[in-house]
Design a protein around this motif. Structure first.
Motif, mmCIF file in Angstrom:
data_model
loop_
_atom_site.group_PDB
_atom_site.id
_atom_site.type_symbol
_atom_site.label_atom_id
_atom_site.label_comp_id
_atom_site.label_asym_id
_atom_site.label_seq_id
_atom_site.Cartn_x
_atom_site.Cartn_y
_atom_site.Cartn_z
ATOM 1 N N LEU A 144 44.023 58.639 44.465
ATOM 2 C CA LEU A 144 44.183 59.439 45.679
ATOM 3 C C LEU A 144 45.310 60.443 45.464
ATOM 4 O O LEU A 144 46.473 60.166 45.741
ATOM 5 N N ASP A 145 44.945 61.605 44.956
ATOM 6 C CA ASP A 145 45.936 62.633 44.659
ATOM 7 C C ASP A 145 45.935 63.763 45.686
ATOM 8 O O ASP A 145 46.614 64.779 45.501
ATOM 9 N N GLY A 146 45.173 63.590 46.767
ATOM 10 C CA GLY A 146 45.129 64.615 47.799
ATOM 11 C C GLY A 146 44.140 65.730 47.530
ATOM 12 O O GLY A 146 43.973 66.626 48.366
ATOM 13 N N LYS A 147 43.489 65.703 46.375
ATOM 14 C CA LYS A 147 42.527 66.742 46.028
ATOM 15 C C LYS A 147 41.122 66.324 46.455
ATOM 16 O O LYS A 147 40.820 65.138 46.536
ATOM 17 N N GLU A 148 40.278 67.312 46.713
ATOM 18 C CA GLU A 148 38.900 67.025 47.097
ATOM 19 C C GLU A 148 38.129 66.424 45.924
ATOM 20 O O GLU A 148 38.433 66.689 44.760
ATOM 21 N N GLY A 149 37.139 65.625 46.253
ATOM 22 C CA GLY A 149 36.288 65.037 45.223
ATOM 23 C C GLY A 149 36.682 63.635 44.810
ATOM 24 O O GLY A 149 36.075 63.067 43.899
ATOM 25 N N ALA A 150 37.709 63.055 45.465
ATOM 26 C CA ALA A 150 38.145 61.715 45.083
ATOM 27 C C ALA A 150 37.045 60.686 45.312
ATOM 28 O O ALA A 150 36.883 59.750 44.517
ATOM 29 N N GLU A 151 36.249 60.859 46.380
ATOM 30 C CA GLU A 151 35.201 59.887 46.688
ATOM 31 C C GLU A 151 34.125 59.830 45.612
ATOM 32 O O GLU A 151 33.519 58.782 45.384
ATOM 33 N N GLU A 152 33.904 60.943 44.929
ATOM 34 C CA GLU A 152 32.869 60.983 43.904
ATOM 35 C C GLU A 152 33.231 60.121 42.697
ATOM 36 O O GLU A 152 32.364 59.738 41.915
ATOM 37 N N LYS A 153 34.533 59.815 42.534
ATOM 38 C CA LYS A 153 34.975 59.015 41.391
ATOM 39 C C LYS A 153 35.065 57.531 41.713
ATOM 40 O O LYS A 153 35.391 56.728 40.837
ATOM 41 N N LEU A 154 34.786 57.172 42.951
ATOM 42 C CA LEU A 154 34.883 55.770 43.344
ATOM 43 C C LEU A 154 33.697 54.975 42.800
ATOM 44 O O LEU A 154 32.605 55.518 42.632
ATOM 45 N N PRO A 155 33.891 53.683 42.523
ATOM 46 C CA PRO A 155 32.726 52.852 42.163
ATOM 47 C C PRO A 155 31.730 52.849 43.314
ATOM 48 O O PRO A 155 32.123 52.789 44.488
ATOM 49 N N THR A 156 30.455 52.929 42.978
ATOM 50 C CA THR A 156 29.420 53.041 44.007
ATOM 51 C C THR A 156 28.454 51.872 43.915
ATOM 52 O O THR A 156 27.873 51.615 42.857
ATOM 53 N N LEU A 157 28.327 51.159 45.020
ATOM 54 C CA LEU A 157 27.410 50.027 45.118
ATOM 55 C C LEU A 157 26.074 50.523 45.655
ATOM 56 O O LEU A 157 26.012 51.096 46.738
ATOM 57 N N TYR A 158 25.018 50.320 44.885
ATOM 58 C CA TYR A 158 23.671 50.746 45.297
ATOM 59 C C TYR A 158 22.939 49.582 45.969
ATOM 60 O O TYR A 158 22.986 48.445 45.480
ATOM 61 N N LEU A 159 22.258 49.891 47.081
ATOM 62 C CA LEU A 159 21.468 48.899 47.802
ATOM 63 C C LEU A 159 20.103 49.488 48.138
ATOM 64 O O LEU A 159 20.013 50.655 48.534
ATOM 65 N N PRO A 160 19.029 48.701 48.018
ATOM 66 C CA PRO A 160 17.691 49.195 48.397
ATOM 67 C C PRO A 160 17.486 49.054 49.904
ATOM 68 O O PRO A 160 17.771 47.996 50.486
ATOM 69 N N VAL A 161 17.010 50.105 50.538
ATOM 70 C CA VAL A 161 16.813 50.081 51.983
ATOM 71 C C VAL A 161 15.633 49.176 52.343
ATOM 72 O O VAL A 161 14.652 49.076 51.589
ATOM 73 N N GLY A 162 15.755 48.482 53.477
ATOM 74 C CA GLY A 162 14.657 47.653 53.958
ATOM 75 C C GLY A 162 14.478 46.352 53.225
ATOM 76 O O GLY A 162 13.493 45.645 53.469
ATOM 77 N N GLU A 163 15.400 45.986 52.336
ATOM 78 C CA GLU A 163 15.293 44.737 51.591
ATOM 79 C C GLU A 163 16.508 43.860 51.883
ATOM 80 O O GLU A 163 17.623 44.355 52.068
ATOM 81 N N ARG A 164 16.285 42.556 51.906
ATOM 82 C CA ARG A 164 17.365 41.607 52.195
ATOM 83 C C ARG A 164 18.225 41.431 50.950
ATOM 84 O O ARG A 164 17.727 41.050 49.884
ATOM 85 N N VAL A 165 19.518 41.719 51.098
ATOM 86 C CA VAL A 165 20.457 41.671 49.973
ATOM 87 C C VAL A 165 21.449 40.534 50.200
ATOM 88 O O VAL A 165 22.013 40.392 51.290
ATOM 89 N N GLU A 166 21.644 39.728 49.177
ATOM 90 C CA GLU A 166 22.670 38.680 49.247
ATOM 91 C C GLU A 166 23.856 39.082 48.392
ATOM 92 O O GLU A 166 23.709 39.425 47.220
ATOM 93 N N PHE A 167 25.050 39.038 48.998
ATOM 94 C CA PHE A 167 26.290 39.305 48.288
ATOM 95 C C PHE A 167 26.942 37.973 47.926
ATOM 96 O O PHE A 167 27.174 37.129 48.799
ATOM 97 N N VAL A 168 27.207 37.789 46.644
ATOM 98 C CA VAL A 168 27.925 36.619 46.157
ATOM 99 C C VAL A 168 29.332 37.099 45.820
ATOM 100 O O VAL A 168 29.526 37.868 44.866
ATOM 101 N N LEU A 169 30.311 36.674 46.598
ATOM 102 C CA LEU A 169 31.658 37.236 46.530
ATOM 103 C C LEU A 169 32.595 36.329 45.739
ATOM 104 O O LEU A 169 32.746 35.142 46.061
ATOM 105 N N THR A 170 33.242 36.906 44.728
ATOM 106 C CA THR A 170 34.246 36.174 43.951
ATOM 107 C C THR A 170 35.457 37.079 43.744
ATOM 108 O O THR A 170 35.368 38.295 43.815
ATOM 109 N N SER A 171 36.607 36.455 43.498
ATOM 110 C CA SER A 171 37.845 37.204 43.277
ATOM 111 C C SER A 171 38.397 36.898 41.892
ATOM 112 O O SER A 171 38.381 35.742 41.449
ATOM 113 N N ARG A 172 38.885 37.911 41.231
ATOM 114 C CA ARG A 172 39.463 37.714 39.903
ATOM 115 C C ARG A 172 40.938 37.317 39.980
ATOM 116 O O ARG A 172 41.497 36.836 38.992
#
Length: 279
Positions: A144-172
């Motif tokens: 977060l350097d205050g410049k535009e375009g920061a969101e484009e560099k974020l990790p992106t989670l893809y999900l299919p629309v209309g389908e049931r998704v299960e999230f299995v959550l773990t912490s490192r």
């Protein structure tokens, strides 16, 4: 200025759903209904109490012909005491029932999901294991350097629309919290434990996600995007990850703490096997 705060312009909220963010999952309606009717009940109680206060102020105000004597003093009034004891208990009981009912439905993972994704939280980013497609994506902390375009560099989670998704959550490492505001729900991610919940996205688009648990110095930069897309675009992204060589699942053996034995069978099969072998 006060009236401008009532406007939803520029914010993805609507007074019809209690100014919550617009829910993008089928399960979001449970949260909206609970939120709205809780406020309706609270406002009804508020109106009653305010009305009684104003009535007492008007009916028992000091008058010019008052001689200063006190009204008849009562030690107790059994019907009144029963009323203001029983009614609040019934109200709290009703609120508890509907809250528990919504919580139970939101945390129901008994249905077979169409897609399973292991979300591994870490200081200060996210790893995504797409279990069914055997590919992964490792996130890096947002810059977060205050410049535009920061969101484009974020990790992106893809999900299919209309389908049931299960999230299995773990912490490192430490306690995190997986939060997508547009889901209208979030869940903690605890070291050594496996938490799960399911959603069915019903709108396409790109949405924000973040950690909602103070997890260290760069907690505010633990951001990610959620992209809900049609199945063909989802499959294309899975193929793109495979072409990049990001095959297999990132091992939960990388966690600082071992997964509790009681939770190991909740992990993706290959991942659980690797973790058990290492331990």
């Amino acid at each position: 200025m006060a009236l401008s705060a009532c406007s939803a312009v520029g914010v993805n909220t609507d007074p019809k759903n209690g100014y919550l963010p617009e829910g993008i999952t089928e399960e979001a309606a449970l949260v909206e209904n609970l939120w709205i009717w809780a406020w309706v009940a609270a406002l009804a109680v508020g109106v009653l109490v305010w009305g009684l206060i104003l009535w007492c102020m008007a009916a028992y105000r000091r008058r010019k012909d008052d001689d200063g004597s006190l009204p008849v003093q009562l030690q107790y009034n059994v019907p009144l005491e029963i009323l203001y004891t029983v009614v609040p208990m019934l109200m709290v009981g009703a609120l508890f029932y509907y809250t528990q009912d919504a919580t139970t439905k939101l945390q129901d993972v008994s249905q077979e999901p169409d897609t399973t994704i292991n979300i591994a939280a870490k200081q200060w980013s996210w790893d995504f294991n797409y279990v069914d497609d055997d590919v992964h994506e490792a996130g890096q902390m947002a810059e977060l350097d205050g410049k535009e375009g920061a969101e484009e560099k974020l990790p992106t989670l893809y999900l299919p629309v209309g389908e049931r998704v299960e999230f299995v959550l773990t912490s490192r490492d430490v306690i995190h919290s997986f939060w997508v505001p547009a889901f209208l729900e979030k869940m903690d991610v605890n070291p050594g434990m496996v938490n799960r919940f399911q959603v069915t996205p019903n709108q396409t688009g790109t949405f924000q996600g973040k950690c909602a648990e103070l997890c260290g110095a760069y907690h505010s930069q633990m951001l990610f995007n959620v992209k809900v897309v049609e199945r063909d675009e989802y499959d294309a992204h899975m193929q793109e990850l495979e072409d990049k060589g990001q095959t297999g699942l990132l091992d939960n053996g990388l966690n600082r703490e071992e997964i509790l034995e009681r939770d190991r069978d909740l992990l993706p099969e290959d991942d659980a096997a690797r973790t058990s072998e290492e331990n």
